[in-house]
Design an enzyme around this catalytic site. Structure first.
Site, PDB file in Angstrom:
ATOM      1  N   HIS A  51      49.612  38.352  30.764  1.00  0.00           N
ATOM      2  CA  HIS A  51      49.974  37.207  31.611  1.00  0.00           C
ATOM      3  C   HIS A  51      50.615  37.706  32.893  1.00  0.00           C
ATOM      4  O   HIS A  51      51.631  38.391  32.871  1.00  0.00           O
ATOM      5  CB  HIS A  51      50.961  36.314  30.844  1.00  0.00           C
ATOM      6  N   SER A  52      50.019  37.341  34.022  1.00  0.00           N
ATOM      7  CA  SER A  52      50.581  37.756  35.310  1.00  0.00           C
ATOM      8  C   SER A  52      51.688  36.792  35.712  1.00  0.00           C
ATOM      9  O   SER A  52      51.535  35.574  35.599  1.00  0.00           O
ATOM     10  CB  SER A  52      49.498  37.752  36.384  1.00  0.00           C
ATOM     11  N   GLU A  53      52.759  37.359  36.236  1.00  0.00           N
ATOM     12  CA  GLU A  53      53.936  36.560  36.595  1.00  0.00           C
ATOM     13  C   GLU A  53      53.588  35.422  37.548  1.00  0.00           C
ATOM     14  O   GLU A  53      52.841  35.599  38.518  1.00  0.00           O
ATOM     15  CB  GLU A  53      54.967  37.470  37.274  1.00  0.00           C
ATOM     16  N   CYS A  54      54.143  34.247  37.247  1.00  0.00           N
ATOM     17  CA  CYS A  54      54.045  33.091  38.141  1.00  0.00           C
ATOM     18  C   CYS A  54      55.400  32.403  38.052  1.00  0.00           C
ATOM     19  O   CYS A  54      55.607  31.572  37.174  1.00  0.00           O
ATOM     20  CB  CYS A  54      52.911  32.163  37.703  1.00  0.00           C
ATOM     21  N   GLU A  92      53.125  38.958  40.646  1.00  0.00           N
ATOM     22  CA  GLU A  92      53.236  37.570  41.114  1.00  0.00           C
ATOM     23  C   GLU A  92      52.136  37.250  42.139  1.00  0.00           C
ATOM     24  O   GLU A  92      51.740  38.106  42.948  1.00  0.00           O
ATOM     25  CB  GLU A  92      54.632  37.406  41.727  1.00  0.00           C
ATOM     26  N   ARG A  94      48.912  36.705  41.913  1.00  0.00           N
ATOM     27  CA  ARG A  94      47.723  37.559  41.823  1.00  0.00           C
ATOM     28  C   ARG A  94      47.892  38.834  42.649  1.00  0.00           C
ATOM     29  O   ARG A  94      46.969  39.329  43.268  1.00  0.00           O
ATOM     30  CB  ARG A  94      46.457  36.816  42.281  1.00  0.00           C
ATOM     31  N   ASP A 126      41.969  38.338  44.616  1.00  0.00           N
ATOM     32  CA  ASP A 126      42.736  38.786  43.447  1.00  0.00           C
ATOM     33  C   ASP A 126      43.081  40.260  43.637  1.00  0.00           C
ATOM     34  O   ASP A 126      42.188  41.106  43.614  1.00  0.00           O
ATOM     35  CB  ASP A 126      41.894  38.578  42.179  1.00  0.00           C
ATOM     36  N   ARG A 128      45.161  42.110  41.745  1.00  0.00           N
ATOM     37  CA  ARG A 128      45.881  42.641  40.588  1.00  0.00           C
ATOM     38  C   ARG A 128      45.321  43.960  40.079  1.00  0.00           C
ATOM     39  O   ARG A 128      44.160  44.278  40.264  1.00  0.00           O
ATOM     40  CB  ARG A 128      45.875  41.616  39.449  1.00  0.00           C
ATOM     41  N   THR A 149      42.270  34.527  27.273  1.00  0.00           N
ATOM     42  CA  THR A 149      42.053  34.378  28.710  1.00  0.00           C
ATOM     43  C   THR A 149      40.796  33.565  28.948  1.00  0.00           C
ATOM     44  O   THR A 149      39.916  33.511  28.094  1.00  0.00           O
ATOM     45  CB  THR A 149      41.912  35.750  29.407  1.00  0.00           C
ATOM     46  N   LYS A 154      39.371  39.659  34.143  1.00  0.00           N
ATOM     47  CA  LYS A 154      40.497  40.272  33.432  1.00  0.00           C
ATOM     48  C   LYS A 154      39.977  41.074  32.244  1.00  0.00           C
ATOM     49  O   LYS A 154      40.449  42.178  31.986  1.00  0.00           O
ATOM     50  CB  LYS A 154      41.458  39.172  32.965  1.00  0.00           C
TER      51      LYS A 154
HETATM   52  N1  LIG Z   1      47.710  33.942  45.458  1.00  0.00           N
HETATM   53  C1  LIG Z   1      47.833  32.943  44.580  1.00  0.00           C
HETATM   54  N2  LIG Z   1      48.238  33.242  43.340  1.00  0.00           N
HETATM   55  C2  LIG Z   1      48.330  32.223  42.466  1.00  0.00           C
HETATM   56  C3  LIG Z   1      48.049  30.884  42.803  1.00  0.00           C
HETATM   57  N3  LIG Z   1      48.251  30.115  41.711  1.00  0.00           N
HETATM   58  C4  LIG Z   1      48.642  30.953  40.735  1.00  0.00           C
HETATM   59  N4  LIG Z   1      48.700  32.217  41.174  1.00  0.00           N
HETATM   60  C5  LIG Z   1      48.973  33.458  40.469  1.00  0.00           C
HETATM   61  O1  LIG Z   1      47.841  33.716  39.692  1.00  0.00           O
HETATM   62  C6  LIG Z   1      48.219  34.499  38.567  1.00  0.00           C
HETATM   63  C7  LIG Z   1      47.656  33.788  37.326  1.00  0.00           C
HETATM   64  O2  LIG Z   1      47.548  34.725  36.401  1.00  0.00           O
HETATM   65  P1  LIG Z   1      46.999  34.503  34.919  1.00  0.00           P
HETATM   66  O3  LIG Z   1      47.790  33.423  34.243  1.00  0.00           O
HETATM   67  O4  LIG Z   1      46.963  35.870  34.324  1.00  0.00           O
HETATM   68  O5  LIG Z   1      45.602  33.802  35.127  1.00  0.00           O
HETATM   69  P2  LIG Z   1      44.136  34.183  35.431  1.00  0.00           P
HETATM   70  O6  LIG Z   1      43.884  35.576  35.844  1.00  0.00           O
HETATM   71  O7  LIG Z   1      43.676  33.148  36.383  1.00  0.00           O
HETATM   72  O8  LIG Z   1      43.330  33.998  34.081  1.00  0.00           O
HETATM   73  P3  LIG Z   1      43.708  33.445  32.674  1.00  0.00           P
HETATM   74  O9  LIG Z   1      43.938  34.648  31.816  1.00  0.00           O
HETATM   75  O10 LIG Z   1      42.511  32.671  32.247  1.00  0.00           O
HETATM   76  O11 LIG Z   1      44.925  32.603  32.830  1.00  0.00           O
HETATM   77  C8  LIG Z   1      49.725  34.599  38.594  1.00  0.00           C
HETATM   78  O12 LIG Z   1      50.084  35.871  39.140  1.00  0.00           O
HETATM   79  C9  LIG Z   1      50.132  33.469  39.535  1.00  0.00           C
HETATM   80  O13 LIG Z   1      51.338  33.742  40.222  1.00  0.00           O
HETATM   81  C10 LIG Z   1      47.624  30.620  44.130  1.00  0.00           C
HETATM   82  O14 LIG Z   1      47.308  29.496  44.514  1.00  0.00           O
HETATM   83  N5  LIG Z   1      47.535  31.683  44.979  1.00  0.00           N
HETATM   84 ZN   LIG Z   2      50.862  29.811  38.282  1.00  0.00          ZN
END
Ligand SMILES: Nc1nc2c(ncn2[C@@H]2O[C@H](COP(=O)(O)OP(=O)(O)OP(=O)(O)O)[C@@H](O)[C@H]2O)c(=O)[nH]1
Ligand SMILES: [Zn+2]
Length: 212
Positions: A51-54, A92, A94, A126, A128, A149, A154
């Protein structure tokens, strides 16, 4: 190897008691954690989330994205299974960082989608890097994972980083009117396995109707 294990402790949560393991990445200065539960080192594939930080979604209840809902669902799923791991990765926005994510949100408030906003700021969609995951999992004795996921990139990135992903487990939670467009962009531009919105039915004019 730039990942160093630092310490572990108990972490009681509403879902169950996890063990929290802290790691330091000397290449980036980032501190990552793994929350594990049960026996994860017995060779069986382990239910896992990377899980990437949000900060906004995970801690501030933001409904702009699905992150907070996914984090909660992943912790709950691991607790229900009795064993598994959630890697909480400090990348954070992405990978663009919190302040740039706020800049991206500002552009989205003016009509850009999540990918366009990143690009307008000069970033890739992205940014990451998942290279910390393999050493973190290895430290926990985990050889293979069942990854929660919806993001095919990923799965590919983790596999390329040396993690054996034996199954993708869907994690579709938290759709709401504030993140509907965001999730649709994830599906259409980033390739996420998410249900697409129903197509609007084609409008048939009376003149076009062969039966009339
Ligand atoms: N740049 C940017 N980053 C975002 C935005 N919304 C969410 N994020 C970031 O996107 C990342 C989401 O990561 P994950 O929850 O691993 O999601 P994912 O890669 O989309 O895939 P899943 O594993 O399906 O959730 C986090 O680092 C959030 O901070 C956005 O509008 N812009
Ligand atoms: Zn988010």
């Amino acid at each position: 190897m730039s990942i160093t294990y630092v310490a572990s402790s108990r972490l009681p949560t509403p879902f169950g008691v996890f063990t929290m393991h802290g790691f330091e990445d000397s290449a980036t200065g980032k501190e990552h954690i793994a929350l594990s539960m049960g026996d994860v080192g017995n060779g069986e594939p382990v239910l896992a989330r990377a899980h990437s930080e949000c900060l906004t979604g995970d801690a501030l209840f933001s409904m702009r994205c699905d992150c907070g809902y996914q984090l909660e669902a992943a912790l709950r799923a691991v607790a229900e299974a009795g064993h598994g791991v959630v890697l909480y990765l400090r990348q954070e926005g992405r990978g663009i960082g919190l302040l740039n994510k706020i800049r991206a949100y500002h552009l989205q408030d003016q009509g850009a989608d999540t990918v366009e906003a990143n690009e307008q700021l000069g970033f890739g969609a992205d940014m990451r890097d998942y290279s910390m995951c393999q050493p973190m999992l290895e430290h926990l004795g985990i050889k293979a994972i069942r990854l929660m996921t919806n993001n095919p990139r990923k799965v590919k990135a983790l596999s390329a980083a040396g993690v054996q992903v034996v199954e993708r487990v869907p994690l579709e939670v938290g759709r709401n009117p504030h993140n509907d467009g965001y999730l649709n962009t994830k599906a259409s531009k980033l390739g996420h396995y998410l249900p697409q919105p129903p197509q609007a039915p084609a409008i048939t004019h009376q003149d076009d109707d062969p039966a009339s």
